[in-house]
Design an enzyme around this catalytic site. Sequence first.
Site, mmCIF file in Angstrom:
data_model
loop_
_atom_site.group_PDB
_atom_site.id
_atom_site.type_symbol
_atom_site.label_atom_id
_atom_site.label_comp_id
_atom_site.label_asym_id
_atom_site.label_seq_id
_atom_site.Cartn_x
_atom_site.Cartn_y
_atom_site.Cartn_z
ATOM 1 C CG HIS A 1 -11.266 3.179 -4.992
ATOM 2 N ND1 HIS A 1 -10.147 2.479 -4.592
ATOM 3 C CD2 HIS A 1 -12.331 2.385 -4.694
ATOM 4 C CE1 HIS A 1 -10.513 1.320 -4.074
ATOM 5 N NE2 HIS A 1 -11.832 1.241 -4.121
ATOM 6 C CB CYS B 1 -11.925 2.579 7.444
ATOM 7 S SG CYS B 1 -11.490 1.984 5.802
#
Length: 257
Positions: A97, A197
């Site tokens: 983020h 990811c």
Amino acid sequence: MIDLSLFENPIENVFILKKWNWDYLEAEKFQLECVEYVRNHPDVVILIVCSHPHCFTLGRGLQKIKGNDVTLVDFDPSTSLPFPIHSIKRGGGLTFHYPGQFVFYPIINLTHHKKAVFDLMMSIMIITKKLLEDQFNLNGLVIRRDLLGVWFENDFSKAKIASIGLAVNRFNTYHGLALNFFKDQEMFQALKLTHPCGLPGDIYRDLETLNCNKIPLSLRDDFAQNFINEFIASSFSNHLMMDKQRSSSLISTSTSF
């Protein structure tokens, strides 16, 4: 307890909070308070739009994908990163983020609203793709089910611009979507050190880079409002619009976030 009087309330039982650059751990704590509230009031839907200071989040492990020739790389905990890492209770591996993202957290009781978690994630990504195409005339966007997220793909390159991961607690969702809106040199340099990811860090892009133009801050606000409108229209069209002067019987007078 949650004070719903501090939220926008566009339709009955749907409450919206927007808060840019919100400390990640504070926002996560608040999400869990919302989850508890929705567990006790399953007809209530809480939608959070926000962004966070620079940080990484580490889920409970990478999803193993059948029949995919892409090798996903788990996070190496010995990696030294320039921003904090927070372990969280959602699926998936490491993600990130930064203040220039658009982050969407839906807190919804799946049972009450007759929704499946994967269908909800697909709906969120479909809305994201549609709005980026409409608002920025961005072509080449695809939603990938194998490497879940919103991607930009053409004959020359592939780039991931939005990641999604929902957690479910007693049939109530939290966590959600992170869309890379603005360019952030510090974060995208840090991504080269790891595999968010499970994918190489240099596969991630932001909307400004793909758009080849600086985007005014106000356009993220416009996108956020359009996103909320689309999400409500597609998910809760059976609700009646509320009179703005009408107060909800569900509003609590307890402490705020």
